[in-house]
Design an enzyme around this catalytic site. Sequence first.
Site, PDB file in Angstrom:
ATOM      1  N   ASP A  60      33.867  32.935  35.733  1.00 46.00           N
ATOM      2  CA  ASP A  60      35.445  32.865  35.513  1.00 46.00           C
ATOM      3  C   ASP A  60      35.831  33.156  36.891  1.00 46.00           C
ATOM      4  O   ASP A  60      37.122  33.733  36.827  1.00 46.00           O
ATOM      5  CB  ASP A  60      35.891  33.598  34.353  1.00 46.00           C
ATOM      6  CG  ASP A  60      37.224  33.572  33.988  1.00 46.00           C
ATOM      7  OD1 ASP A  60      37.813  32.566  34.218  1.00 46.00           O
ATOM      8  OD2 ASP A  60      38.070  34.488  33.208  1.00 46.00           O
ATOM      9  N   ASP A  89      36.323  41.323  37.221  1.00 42.85           N
ATOM     10  CA  ASP A  89      36.141  40.530  35.597  1.00 42.85           C
ATOM     11  C   ASP A  89      34.672  39.809  35.676  1.00 42.85           C
ATOM     12  O   ASP A  89      34.908  38.594  35.627  1.00 42.85           O
ATOM     13  CB  ASP A  89      37.386  39.620  35.591  1.00 42.85           C
ATOM     14  CG  ASP A  89      37.601  39.386  34.146  1.00 42.85           C
ATOM     15  OD1 ASP A  89      36.949  39.945  33.418  1.00 42.85           O
ATOM     16  OD2 ASP A  89      38.643  38.453  33.896  1.00 42.85           O
TER      17      ASP A  89
HETATM   18  P1  ATP Z   1      43.055  39.175  31.872  1.00 43.57           P
HETATM   19  O1  ATP Z   1      42.977  38.336  30.303  1.00 43.57           O
HETATM   20  O2  ATP Z   1      44.647  39.300  32.254  1.00 43.57           O
HETATM   21  O3  ATP Z   1      42.326  38.232  33.065  1.00 43.57           O
HETATM   22  P2  ATP Z   1      41.023  40.564  31.759  1.00 43.57           P
HETATM   23  O4  ATP Z   1      40.725  41.166  30.348  1.00 43.57           O
HETATM   24  O5  ATP Z   1      40.240  39.135  32.328  1.00 43.57           O
HETATM   25  O6  ATP Z   1      42.531  40.391  31.797  1.00 43.57           O
HETATM   26  P3  ATP Z   1      40.550  41.737  34.338  1.00 43.57           P
HETATM   27  O7  ATP Z   1      40.774  40.525  34.877  1.00 43.57           O
HETATM   28  O8  ATP Z   1      39.227  42.378  34.709  1.00 43.57           O
HETATM   29  O9  ATP Z   1      40.677  42.004  32.499  1.00 43.57           O
HETATM   30  O10 ATP Z   1      41.669  42.716  34.675  1.00 43.57           O
HETATM   31  C1  ATP Z   1      43.163  42.507  34.592  1.00 43.57           C
HETATM   32  C2  ATP Z   1      43.858  42.909  35.752  1.00 43.57           C
HETATM   33  O11 ATP Z   1      43.680  44.165  36.008  1.00 43.57           O
HETATM   34  C3  ATP Z   1      43.280  42.111  36.783  1.00 43.57           C
HETATM   35  O12 ATP Z   1      44.030  40.987  37.339  1.00 43.57           O
HETATM   36  C4  ATP Z   1      43.930  43.151  37.891  1.00 43.57           C
HETATM   37  O13 ATP Z   1      45.270  42.892  38.400  1.00 43.57           O
HETATM   38  C5  ATP Z   1      43.927  44.268  37.313  1.00 43.57           C
HETATM   39  N1  ATP Z   1      42.480  45.236  37.517  1.00 43.57           N
HETATM   40  C6  ATP Z   1      41.310  45.099  36.882  1.00 43.57           C
HETATM   41  N2  ATP Z   1      40.455  45.754  37.390  1.00 43.57           N
HETATM   42  C7  ATP Z   1      41.111  46.281  38.658  1.00 43.57           C
HETATM   43  C8  ATP Z   1      40.591  47.379  39.466  1.00 43.57           C
HETATM   44  N3  ATP Z   1      39.363  47.846  39.492  1.00 43.57           N
HETATM   45  N4  ATP Z   1      41.629  47.891  40.493  1.00 43.57           N
HETATM   46  C9  ATP Z   1      42.662  47.392  40.521  1.00 43.57           C
HETATM   47  N5  ATP Z   1      43.203  46.697  39.736  1.00 43.57           N
HETATM   48  C10 ATP Z   1      42.460  46.156  38.746  1.00 43.57           C
HETATM   49 MN    MN Z   2      40.690  38.371  34.614  1.00 43.36          MN
END
Ligand code: ATP
Ligand code: MN
Length: 292
Positions: free
Chosen positions: A229, A246
């Site tokens: 992804d 992610d």
């Molecule tokens: P989405 O459906 O919004 O993509 P997701 O379930 O895929 O959410 P992630 O992509 O892992 O989850 O995290 C969502 C958001 O949180 C990221 O785009 C980022 O902005 C923030 N985020 C995630 N992990 C971190 C981290 N380790 N440090 C800072 N910000 C983070």
């Molecule tokens: Mn994400």
Amino acid sequence: MVHSGKKLRRKKKDNDDRATISQVFDTYTRLIVARLINNRVISGLFGCISTGKEANVYHSTDGKHKPLSADVEAIKMPKNKENIASFSSSSSKAPIDSSTVSEYAVKVYKTSIMQFRDRERYVEGEQRFEKGYKKHNSKKMVQLWCEKEARNLMRLYKLPPSLSINTPRVIAKKEHVLVMEFIGKDGIAAPKLKDAAPFLPHTRLVKLYWELVRAMRTLYVHGRLVHGDLSEYNILYYKKKPFIIDVSQSVEKDHPMSDVFLRMDIHNVTSFFMKYGVCVMKRKRLFDFITA
Ligand code: ATP
Ligand code: MN
């Protein structure tokens, strides 16, 4: 019993807080977060960084260095979407002394089954996880996704420095809650590549593209993983570098669908940089370069 106005207001506020916490987290999740606080892994949940389809991400700090709130009611949660935005922007007001305290991101996977239906194709064919994957048990499924993300992150983090990929370090994983290193500073998360790119000079974008080409190859050859992804939404721009996040859906390179997922990743990265006029490799050549 007669309450004074002040008491009544406080009681109403307490009830509101309680209602909010229960609306966001179920009892089980609140218990896990409370345990993380009591065990001094995290100090609380300060601000909501992101509310996604599959998980919410909160900002936190190292629990060892701060006064502890042993009670789950102390976890301050935003009340609704509007508040989430303001809460997020005010999260820098969280009591952080960034010189001594490590900042964490806490990813809380959602436990509702609907969001995870289309994810089965990533697990089917994954020997590491196929056995434990129970389609009828949403709690187990979500835990498995969290486990997958933690394991994939740890695998990447362990790569030797010469092959390093910038990813958050895993701090702890409990059921469907993942505590990881925060990519950002003073409660402000690093921007996604999608949001940072319009403000970057062309030369920086060219560098980022080639760093990502290298990262995709390292991920494949040394991490033995395909992200699955990868796009400008799952890359954070921090300290002039791309940070890959992610990785819950990432698959082993011998997964039957890994080539399909790799082509998707290549497609996303290539089209994004093309949009910014970066001279990119042909998709097929990039695929061969990564997998050769
Ligand atoms: P989405 O459906 O919004 O993509 P997701 O379930 O895929 O959410 P992630 O992509 O892992 O989850 O995290 C969502 C958001 O949180 C990221 O785009 C980022 O902005 C923030 N985020 C995630 N992990 C971190 C981290 N380790 N440090 C800072 N910000 C983070
Ligand atoms: Mn994400």
